[in-house]
Design a protein around this motif. Structure first.
Motif, PDB file in Angstrom:
ATOM      1  N   MET A 175      22.656 -25.915 -31.948  1.00 10.86           N
ATOM      2  CA  MET A 175      22.562 -25.554 -30.536  1.00 10.86           C
ATOM      3  C   MET A 175      22.231 -24.075 -30.356  1.00 10.86           C
ATOM      4  O   MET A 175      21.473 -23.690 -29.474  1.00 10.86           O
ATOM      5  N   HIS A 176      22.813 -23.252 -31.226  1.00 15.44           N
ATOM      6  CA  HIS A 176      22.536 -21.809 -31.148  1.00 15.44           C
ATOM      7  C   HIS A 176      21.060 -21.535 -31.408  1.00 15.44           C
ATOM      8  O   HIS A 176      20.436 -20.729 -30.703  1.00 15.44           O
ATOM      9  N   SER A 177      20.495 -22.224 -32.383  1.00 16.48           N
ATOM     10  CA  SER A 177      19.079 -22.018 -32.709  1.00 16.48           C
ATOM     11  C   SER A 177      18.189 -22.472 -31.558  1.00 16.48           C
ATOM     12  O   SER A 177      17.194 -21.815 -31.242  1.00 16.48           O
ATOM     13  N   ILE A 178      18.529 -23.603 -30.933  1.00 14.70           N
ATOM     14  CA  ILE A 178      17.744 -24.105 -29.798  1.00 14.70           C
ATOM     15  C   ILE A 178      17.817 -23.118 -28.634  1.00 14.70           C
ATOM     16  O   ILE A 178      16.814 -22.827 -27.975  1.00 14.70           O
ATOM     17  N   LYS A 179      19.013 -22.588 -28.399  1.00 12.28           N
ATOM     18  CA  LYS A 179      19.192 -21.619 -27.310  1.00 12.28           C
ATOM     19  C   LYS A 179      18.352 -20.377 -27.550  1.00 12.28           C
ATOM     20  O   LYS A 179      17.695 -19.864 -26.631  1.00 12.28           O
ATOM     21  N   ARG A 180      18.344 -19.877 -28.788  1.00  8.22           N
ATOM     22  CA  ARG A 180      17.547 -18.690 -29.112  1.00  8.22           C
ATOM     23  C   ARG A 180      16.060 -18.966 -28.923  1.00  8.22           C
ATOM     24  O   ARG A 180      15.297 -18.127 -28.462  1.00  8.22           O
ATOM     25  N   LEU A 181      15.638 -20.191 -29.299  1.00 11.58           N
ATOM     26  CA  LEU A 181      14.229 -20.556 -29.163  1.00 11.58           C
ATOM     27  C   LEU A 181      13.822 -20.594 -27.691  1.00 11.58           C
ATOM     28  O   LEU A 181      12.738 -20.132 -27.317  1.00 11.58           O
ATOM     29  N   LEU A 182      14.710 -21.141 -26.839  1.00 11.69           N
ATOM     30  CA  LEU A 182      14.371 -21.337 -25.431  1.00 11.69           C
ATOM     31  C   LEU A 182      14.444 -20.045 -24.622  1.00 11.69           C
ATOM     32  O   LEU A 182      13.559 -19.764 -23.807  1.00 11.69           O
ATOM     33  N   GLY A 202      15.428 -16.763 -25.992  1.00  8.88           N
ATOM     34  CA  GLY A 202      15.223 -15.505 -26.709  1.00  8.88           C
ATOM     35  C   GLY A 202      16.513 -14.863 -27.177  1.00  8.88           C
ATOM     36  O   GLY A 202      17.615 -15.369 -26.935  1.00  8.88           O
ATOM     37  N   ARG A 203      16.378 -13.721 -27.828  1.00 11.40           N
ATOM     38  CA  ARG A 203      17.531 -13.016 -28.394  1.00 11.40           C
ATOM     39  C   ARG A 203      18.389 -12.418 -27.276  1.00 11.40           C
ATOM     40  O   ARG A 203      17.875 -12.063 -26.199  1.00 11.40           O
ATOM     41  N   ILE A 217      29.070 -13.202 -13.816  1.00 12.22           N
ATOM     42  CA  ILE A 217      28.891 -12.905 -15.242  1.00 12.22           C
ATOM     43  C   ILE A 217      27.412 -12.956 -15.611  1.00 12.22           C
ATOM     44  O   ILE A 217      26.706 -13.912 -15.278  1.00 12.22           O
ATOM     45  N   ARG A 218      26.959 -11.928 -16.304  1.00 14.42           N
ATOM     46  CA  ARG A 218      25.576 -11.899 -16.789  1.00 14.42           C
ATOM     47  C   ARG A 218      25.470 -12.664 -18.101  1.00 14.42           C
ATOM     48  O   ARG A 218      26.376 -12.633 -18.931  1.00 14.42           O
ATOM     49  N   GLY A 219      24.345 -13.335 -18.291  1.00 15.69           N
ATOM     50  CA  GLY A 219      24.118 -14.114 -19.500  1.00 15.69           C
ATOM     51  C   GLY A 219      23.530 -13.285 -20.625  1.00 15.69           C
ATOM     52  O   GLY A 219      23.466 -12.052 -20.562  1.00 15.69           O
ATOM     53  N   ASP A 220      23.061 -13.974 -21.660  1.00 14.70           N
ATOM     54  CA  ASP A 220      22.514 -13.300 -22.846  1.00 14.70           C
ATOM     55  C   ASP A 220      21.344 -12.385 -22.510  1.00 14.70           C
ATOM     56  O   ASP A 220      21.141 -11.351 -23.138  1.00 14.70           O
ATOM     57  N   ARG A 221      20.553 -12.799 -21.508  1.00 11.53           N
ATOM     58  CA  ARG A 221      19.354 -12.029 -21.159  1.00 11.53           C
ATOM     59  C   ARG A 221      19.578 -11.153 -19.930  1.00 11.53           C
ATOM     60  O   ARG A 221      18.631 -10.729 -19.272  1.00 11.53           O
ATOM     61  N   LEU A 222      20.854 -10.913 -19.610  1.00 12.73           N
ATOM     62  CA  LEU A 222      21.277 -10.003 -18.547  1.00 12.73           C
ATOM     63  C   LEU A 222      21.012 -10.530 -17.131  1.00 12.73           C
ATOM     64  O   LEU A 222      21.190  -9.811 -16.151  1.00 12.73           O
ATOM     65  N   GLY A 223      20.574 -11.767 -17.026  1.00 11.07           N
ATOM     66  CA  GLY A 223      20.472 -12.399 -15.708  1.00 11.07           C
ATOM     67  C   GLY A 223      21.774 -13.108 -15.400  1.00 11.07           C
ATOM     68  O   GLY A 223      22.595 -13.363 -16.295  1.00 11.07           O
ATOM     69  N   TYR A 224      21.973 -13.436 -14.126  1.00 12.94           N
ATOM     70  CA  TYR A 224      23.183 -14.179 -13.744  1.00 12.94           C
ATOM     71  C   TYR A 224      22.936 -15.660 -14.034  1.00 12.94           C
ATOM     72  O   TYR A 224      22.605 -16.454 -13.148  1.00 12.94           O
TER      73      TYR A 224
END
Length: 607
Positions: free
Chosen positions: A1-8, A10-11, A339-346
């Motif tokens: 799941m982590h790999s799929i999330k990174r693919l969709l 980004g870092r 809360i902001r997500g991995d890509r700093l968006g809400y």
């Protein structure tokens, strides 16, 4: 799941990279104006649909009605420009209404806009999907699937961050603007050179039998649907690069100018060409065909129109999360929206918007045309409240130069209120749900606020009851056999230096009870064992009763009861489905038990 999330998506981005996710004016104009600009594709048509009920001769009234819409647009642009500088942290109509008209008005504005942004996504994507299925009729059975795929795509794009989504979505928006500028320019040239026959339209001022003020107001209200999305920039000020208010104000004016030119151009060409609405062909399509014929430019305009209708949904993705942040900070919706997500968006706001939009699309089977009046009235309610809120602000504070501002907001308030009333009077059968869901939304807001206040009061040290000191600890360890998992848990319990450790075994058969007691006495005679025969083959019920008994006795002496649950963790996730998950069920059941601490001791399997 982590790999799929990174693919969709980004870092992950560091918090100090937030500045890089702010929007420059050209990108902000594209993603925050797409809803307003896309309404050019159907706003003028809404005017003509009302006028055609009288006769084709009544089409000339579209010109003065369009002028009225442009006056309203000017009032809204000037008003929201004032909102941007007065409330630079965003929030738009919600913040203006709350601070100047009271909490209830603020909640009506906030609730209306939240619902409106959900409708924006559902209606826009469905409209764009209809354009595609019209071009390719074989795809019509898959309308809902196609619309859902588009929503998922736009959701993922927004989860990747503002700058990345803006970089991709800006091109179709500017292509649409370019296409319509070419269309309007060529159309005006043809009219000026006499290529368009004057017999196609009636002269302005021609008397028309059956026309009435009520009908003209109805047409004006319908045409005002072209102004949906104007407020989005005032909600999304924090998304702009510094100085955010100045950049937002300039973007708002640019959007207003573009919208005015495109709207008036389409209305003018429709009038000169004598275009009347048809069930299966849009007004823009008819104008493009009159101007270019069915050649490259016609299909270019149709293609960019379909794209802008779909991408109009992105305005909702830009404004909804920030509005949700303001409501969440005021404790009217769950705090997770701040809360902001991995890509700093809400990301919670983005995901919830996509999810709710998909539900709407599925519920209406992709045919959301009947939602357009509800969508429009949902915008004009906060429009009206924002204008009135600004009037109250100027009257109270009386800053320098407040009289012109007051006049602007007063004109805007009167027109917005008129449009809102016309929607209720002329399209009540379609907009009545707003009278049902708005009280429900406000009730939910207030219940959430009340919950947060109650939680805060109970957690605050100054108001909480004094805690009773704990004199000791009684540990209960449910066991299912003599294994490494149980051994690990018992050893952990002993390391806590508890006053008493009780192992609890629950057999379903009497012979199992005696056999296990014998094995236990040989294995761990130092740990007390209690066996509870289960007549109904339930583990939860007898264990729960035993814990209650121990807890009552322990509380009399200020002792704490702790339940330690042994659990083995399979090496691979799919192995979990091969086991009963008894420990998980026990933990879930005991989690809400008052004054009982539940802890899990994991034992990781190696293969």
């Amino acid at each position: 799941m982590h790999s799929i999330k990174r693919l969709l998506i980004g870092r992950p981005l560091k918090s100090n990279e937030l500045g890089e996710q702010k929007l420059i004016k050209t990108k902000a104009l594209a993603i925050l104006s797409s809803d307003a600009l896309s309404s050019v594709a159907y706003g003028p048509e809404q005017i003509l649909l009302v006028l055609v009920t009288i006769s084709a001769a009544a089409m000339w009234y579209s010109v003065p009605i369009a002028i009225g819409v442009l006056i309203l647009l000017l009032a809204l642009i000037l008003s929201y420009r004032q909102v941007i500088f007065a409330y630079p942290h965003g929030g738009g109509a919600y913040v203006v209404s709350k601070e100047n008209l009271g909490l209830s008005a603020g909640l009506v504005s906030g609730g209306s806009l939240l619902v409106d942004y959900i409708l924006t996504v559902a209606v826009s994507v469905s409209a764009g999907t209809d354009a595609i299925t019209s071009a390719f009729p074989s795809l019509h059975p898959y309308t809902v699937i196609i619309a859902v795929i588009f929503v998922v795509f736009i959701t993922i794009l927004n989860l990747r961050g503002l700058t990345e989504s803006a970089s991709i979505l800006a091109y179709p928006v500017y292509l649409f603007v370019l296409a319509l500028f070419i269309l309007i320019g060529v159309g005006i040239y043809k009219i000026a050179t006499g290529d368009v026959s004057t017999e196609l339209h009636t002269s302005v001022g021609t008397p028309v039998a059956g026309i009435s003020l009520f009908l003209l107001l109805k047409a004006f209200a319908s045409g005002s649907s072209a102004l949906t999305g104007v407020e989005a920039i005032s909600n999304a000020i924090p998304n702009f690069k510094s100085p955010a208010p100045n950049n937002a104000a300039k973007t708002l004016i640019a959007m207003g100018v573009l919208l005015a030119i495109l709207f008036s151009g389409i209305v003018m060409l429709a009038y000169y060409y004598g275009v009347t609405p048809k069930h299966d062909v849009t007004v823009v399509s008819q104008i493009a065909e009159h101007t270019f014929g069915r050649h490259f430019m016609y299909f270019f305009i149709q293609g960019t129109t379909a794209l802008i209708l779909i991408l109009a949904a992105n305005t909702g993705y830009s404004a909804y999360p920030l509005l949700a942040v303001n409501l969440a900070k005021d404790k009217f919706i769950p705090r997770m929206f701040t809360i902001r997500g991995d890509r700093l968006g809400y990301s919670n706001g983005i995901i919830s918007l996509g999810f709710l939009s998909i539900i709407l699309i599925i519920a209406f089977k992709g045919q959301t045309e009947q939602l357009i009046p509800l969508y429009a009235v949902g915008v004009f309610i906060p429009f009206t409240l924002a204008q009135v809120g600004m009037i109250v602000k100027w009257v109270r504070q009386k800053p320098s130069g407040w009289i012109p501002k007051l006049i602007i907001n007063t004109i805007g308030a009167i027109i917005c209120f008129t449009v809102t009333m016309m929607f209720f009077v002329t399209k009540f059968s379609q907009v009545w749900p707003v009278l049902v869901f708005m009280p429900m939304i406000i009730f939910i807001f207030q219940r959430i606020k009340k919950h947060y206040e109650a939680v805060g009061e109970q957690l605050r040290l100054a108001t909480c009851e004094p805690t009773v000191p704990i004199k000791g600890n009684v540990i209960i360890v449910p066991v299912s056999g003599i294994t490494h998992v149980v051994e690990h848990s018992v050893n952990y319990a002993q390391s806590l230096n508890a006053d008493q450790i009780i192992a609890v075994y629950i057999p379903f058969e009497r012979e199992d009870e005696a056999l296990f007691e014998e094995k236990w006495s040989k294995w761990r005679p130092d740990i007390r064992l209690v066996t509870l025969h289960s007549h109904y083959r339930s583990i939860i019920q007898p264990l729960s009763k035993f814990i209650d008994t121990v807890q009552r006795k322990a509380s009399e002496s200020n002792y704490q009861v702790t339940v330690i649950i042994p659990q083995f963790i399979p090496k691979k996730g799919w192995h979990n489905i091969l086991h009963n998950q008894t420990s998980f069920m026990i933990r879930a059941h005991l989690l809400y038990r008052k004054d009982v601490i539940v802890t899990t001791v994991p034992y990781h399997l190696k293969k």
